[in-house]
Motif scaffolding. Structure first.
Motif, PDB file in Angstrom:
ATOM      1  N   ALA A 193      59.158 -11.158  57.711  1.00  0.00           N
ATOM      2  CA  ALA A 193      58.119 -11.362  56.701  1.00  0.00           C
ATOM      3  C   ALA A 193      57.240 -10.111  56.583  1.00  0.00           C
ATOM      4  N   TYR A 194      56.942  -9.504  57.717  1.00  0.00           N
ATOM      5  CA  TYR A 194      56.119  -8.285  57.720  1.00  0.00           C
ATOM      6  C   TYR A 194      56.813  -7.179  56.923  1.00  0.00           C
ATOM      7  N   ALA A 195      58.126  -7.043  57.084  1.00  0.00           N
ATOM      8  CA  ALA A 195      58.861  -6.018  56.339  1.00  0.00           C
ATOM      9  C   ALA A 195      58.732  -6.246  54.836  1.00  0.00           C
ATOM     10  N   ALA A 196      58.749  -7.510  54.420  1.00  0.00           N
ATOM     11  CA  ALA A 196      58.588  -7.818  53.006  1.00  0.00           C
ATOM     12  C   ALA A 196      57.172  -7.515  52.520  1.00  0.00           C
ATOM     13  N   PHE A 197      56.193  -7.811  53.353  1.00  0.00           N
ATOM     14  CA  PHE A 197      54.800  -7.515  52.995  1.00  0.00           C
ATOM     15  C   PHE A 197      54.608  -6.015  52.754  1.00  0.00           C
ATOM     16  N   ILE A 198      55.065  -5.184  53.686  1.00  0.00           N
ATOM     17  CA  ILE A 198      54.793  -3.745  53.562  1.00  0.00           C
ATOM     18  C   ILE A 198      55.686  -3.090  52.516  1.00  0.00           C
ATOM     19  N   ALA A 199      56.834  -3.720  52.205  1.00  0.00           N
ATOM     20  CA  ALA A 199      57.660  -3.196  51.125  1.00  0.00           C
ATOM     21  C   ALA A 199      56.923  -3.347  49.794  1.00  0.00           C
ATOM     22  N   ALA A 200      56.168  -4.436  49.680  1.00  0.00           N
ATOM     23  CA  ALA A 200      55.385  -4.677  48.461  1.00  0.00           C
ATOM     24  C   ALA A 200      54.091  -3.875  48.454  1.00  0.00           C
ATOM     25  N   ASP A 201      53.513  -3.660  49.636  1.00  0.00           N
ATOM     26  CA  ASP A 201      52.235  -2.941  49.726  1.00  0.00           C
ATOM     27  C   ASP A 201      52.166  -2.204  51.059  1.00  0.00           C
ATOM     28  N   PRO A 202      52.494  -0.908  51.100  1.00  0.00           N
ATOM     29  CA  PRO A 202      52.488  -0.141  52.353  1.00  0.00           C
ATOM     30  C   PRO A 202      51.134  -0.118  53.048  1.00  0.00           C
ATOM     31  N   ALA A 203      50.061  -0.414  52.312  1.00  0.00           N
ATOM     32  CA  ALA A 203      48.726  -0.419  52.923  1.00  0.00           C
ATOM     33  C   ALA A 203      48.571  -1.566  53.917  1.00  0.00           C
ATOM     34  N   LEU A 204      49.505  -2.495  53.930  1.00  0.00           N
ATOM     35  CA  LEU A 204      49.426  -3.644  54.841  1.00  0.00           C
ATOM     36  C   LEU A 204      50.054  -3.350  56.204  1.00  0.00           C
ATOM     37  N   ARG A 205      50.380  -2.122  56.473  1.00  0.00           N
ATOM     38  CA  ARG A 205      50.969  -1.772  57.772  1.00  0.00           C
ATOM     39  C   ARG A 205      50.008  -2.071  58.922  1.00  0.00           C
ATOM     40  N   ILE A 206      50.569  -2.595  60.007  1.00  0.00           N
ATOM     41  CA  ILE A 206      49.819  -2.899  61.228  1.00  0.00           C
ATOM     42  C   ILE A 206      50.543  -2.217  62.382  1.00  0.00           C
ATOM     43  N   ALA A 207      49.843  -1.380  63.123  1.00  0.00           N
ATOM     44  CA  ALA A 207      50.478  -0.596  64.188  1.00  0.00           C
ATOM     45  C   ALA A 207      51.207  -1.473  65.199  1.00  0.00           C
ATOM     46  N   GLN A 252      40.021  -6.019  64.336  1.00  0.00           N
ATOM     47  CA  GLN A 252      39.305  -5.233  63.338  1.00  0.00           C
ATOM     48  C   GLN A 252      40.214  -4.563  62.318  1.00  0.00           C
ATOM     49  N   ASP A 253      41.516  -4.695  62.457  1.00  0.00           N
ATOM     50  CA  ASP A 253      42.439  -4.059  61.530  1.00  0.00           C
ATOM     51  C   ASP A 253      42.377  -4.756  60.173  1.00  0.00           C
ATOM     52  N   GLU A 254      42.158  -3.970  59.111  1.00  0.00           N
ATOM     53  CA  GLU A 254      41.989  -4.557  57.785  1.00  0.00           C
ATOM     54  C   GLU A 254      43.251  -5.270  57.316  1.00  0.00           C
ATOM     55  N   ALA A 255      44.414  -4.678  57.596  1.00  0.00           N
ATOM     56  CA  ALA A 255      45.659  -5.315  57.183  1.00  0.00           C
ATOM     57  C   ALA A 255      45.877  -6.622  57.938  1.00  0.00           C
ATOM     58  N   ALA A 256      45.536  -6.632  59.229  1.00  0.00           N
ATOM     59  CA  ALA A 256      45.689  -7.858  60.023  1.00  0.00           C
ATOM     60  C   ALA A 256      44.779  -8.955  59.510  1.00  0.00           C
ATOM     61  N   LYS A 257      43.610  -8.573  59.006  1.00  0.00           N
ATOM     62  CA  LYS A 257      42.708  -9.569  58.441  1.00  0.00           C
ATOM     63  C   LYS A 257      43.322 -10.218  57.201  1.00  0.00           C
ATOM     64  N   LYS A 258      44.154  -9.460  56.474  1.00  0.00           N
ATOM     65  CA  LYS A 258      44.737  -9.975  55.236  1.00  0.00           C
ATOM     66  C   LYS A 258      45.991 -10.808  55.490  1.00  0.00           C
ATOM     67  N   ILE A 259      46.861 -10.345  56.383  1.00  0.00           N
ATOM     68  CA  ILE A 259      48.155 -11.032  56.537  1.00  0.00           C
ATOM     69  C   ILE A 259      48.398 -11.537  57.956  1.00  0.00           C
ATOM     70  N   GLY A 260      47.441 -11.319  58.880  1.00  0.00           N
ATOM     71  CA  GLY A 260      47.639 -11.733  60.264  1.00  0.00           C
ATOM     72  C   GLY A 260      47.875 -13.221  60.414  1.00  0.00           C
TER      73      GLY A 260
END
Length: 423
Positions: free
Chosen positions: A141-155, A95-103
């Motif tokens: 890859a995750y580090a690059a994603f959140i560097a571009a958009d911090p809203a993509l963080r996944i716990a 259900q995580d919104e960020a995981a839905k986008k980049i999971g």
């Protein structure tokens, strides 16, 4: 297909067909995104696969990234030279919104990192090392994603990143890889052509094959008395019980219980190697030298029979080493056994002035020989569908699909584990 590429389907994140999902436009590239490193038209092969994997790690949103992933995934599935087993080790929430986008992108990056590691090694590698390499690739890859958009963080990914920084990622993944990659039930055949064509998701190990466990253990083993229990946040991490001799605070024995499933010899060896490397990493600054750890030896120990006519002994692995802490020398021992779908690990450290390594090892083996026959481990879940004769032969400790109330006598205590089905 020429090769067998078994990819573990996310049970906590719904994948609606890799081929279909990859046709969805990628996240918008950032204005300062680097120039594309490759295009889908470029042929994929073992020569450029590692470089392309690194390109997607550094710039997962580069123009043409999704088309590149399609081509790389197809080559991964079709190459006869390598096999990738992708397991649910990142635990991305559904259900995580960020995981839905980049999971899905992280899942594919995990598989690319796994294969790139195999290509780089140019020789056979153990399953745990492959999985660690895959997760580390996904983390980059995750580090690059959140560097571009911090809203993509996944716990869940943040937790893995913290473990990587602390140097404990491999030790954490050892148990997870064993649990999630250890049973054929946990893998499905996926490739870019057939994924998402309506095949049902496989039954997971935790929450499917194994849904509940009762461990009844003695509160006293010889002169050692149980002091308390510790539950771990990750359900796959299980729990531990600490034992100490009355009036002796020089050392204690911690007994760990965590689910691993049914393992073959290679998987058992992988689990043991993960534990051994975890010890080396944890004590890297304290162990006298990497060669100071003894070779692993095998001991045969009596256990409680699963059924009246079933075998009542198992093999356990044991090793010892020395380390220095705060200027004081210690003897340390680890014993690892696998019984009724669980790893049972004993850890004992004691000042060398009190017991040298041989004495400490003897103490642990004596303790294990007294403890194991008194353990009652009963499991329930999908394992109940296995024929009774096979349950006994494999020592599943499975009482059926539903839990059975155990008998807890005087001087005993029960630990109960429940594993919810993935959502």
């Amino acid at each position: 297909m020429a090769s067998v590429s078994t990819l573990r389907r996310f049970t906590a994140f719904s994948i609606i067909g890799i081929a279909t999902a990859l046709s969805v436009p990628a996240l918008a590239a950032q204005p300062d995104a680097p120039a594309p490193q490759a295009t889908a038209a470029q042929p994929i092969n073992a020569t450029n696969f590692v470089g392309l994997t690194q390109s997607l790690e550094a710039s997962p949103q580069q123009p043409g990234a999704q088309e590149l992933r399609v081509s790389m995934l197809r080559w991964l599935a079709e190459t006869p030279d390598y096999t990738v087993t992708l397991c649910q080790v990142m635990n991305l929430p559904e259900q995580d919104e960020a995981a839905k986008k980049i999971g899905l992108d992280l899942l594919m990056q995990q598989s690319f990192g796994n294969l790139a590691f195999q290509i780089d090694q140019r020789e056979s590698s153990d399953q745990l090392s492959r999985q660690v390499a895959g997760v580390e690739s996904a983390l980059r890859a995750y580090a690059a994603f959140i560097a571009a958009d911090p809203a993509l963080r996944i716990a869940a990914m943040d937790t893995l990143a913290a473990q990587q920084k602390a140097g404990t990622l491999r030790a954490h993944l050892a148990a997870v890889v064993t649990a999630e990659c250890g049973a054929s039930d946990n893998t499905v055949m996926l490739n870019p052509e057939s994924a998402g064509q309506g095949a049902s998701a496989p039954s997971p190990f935790l929450g499917g094959f194994l849904r509940a466990t009762s461990v009844v253990y003695p509160l006293q083993v010889g002169q050692w008395k149980a002091l308390g229990e510790r539950r771990y946040d990750d359900v796959a991490g299980g729990a531990s019980v600490r034992f100490q001799q009355a009036g002796n605070e020089d050392g204690w024995i911690d007994v760990y219980f965590y689910p691993v499933g049914v393992l073959d010899q290679e998987q058992r060896a992988g689990l043991l190697e993960g534990e051994r490397k975890g010890l080396l990493e944890a004590r890297s600054a304290a162990v006298a030298g990497r060669d100071d750890m003894s070779r692993v030896q095998t001991v045969t120990l009596k256990v409680a029979p699963a059924q009246p006519d079933a075998a009542n002994s198992i093999e356990a692995s044991v090793l010892d080493f020395g380390f220095v802490r705060d200027g004081k020398e210690y003897s340390s021992v680890m014993l690892l056994a696998i019984d009724r779908l669980y790893a049972i690990k004993l850890r004992y450290s004691v000042p060398t002035a009190t017991a040298n390594r041989n004495a400490a090892r003897g103490e642990v083996e004596t303790f294990a020989a007294a403890l194991l026959p008194q353990l009652d481990i009963s499991n329930s879940g999908g394992c109940g569908s296995v024929p009774v004769t096979a349950r006994d032969r494999l020592r599943l400790g499975c009482t059926g699909t539903d839990p059975v109330l155990p008998v807890v006598g005087e001087g005993q205590r029960e630990m109960r584990f429940e594993y919810a089905p993935p959502r």
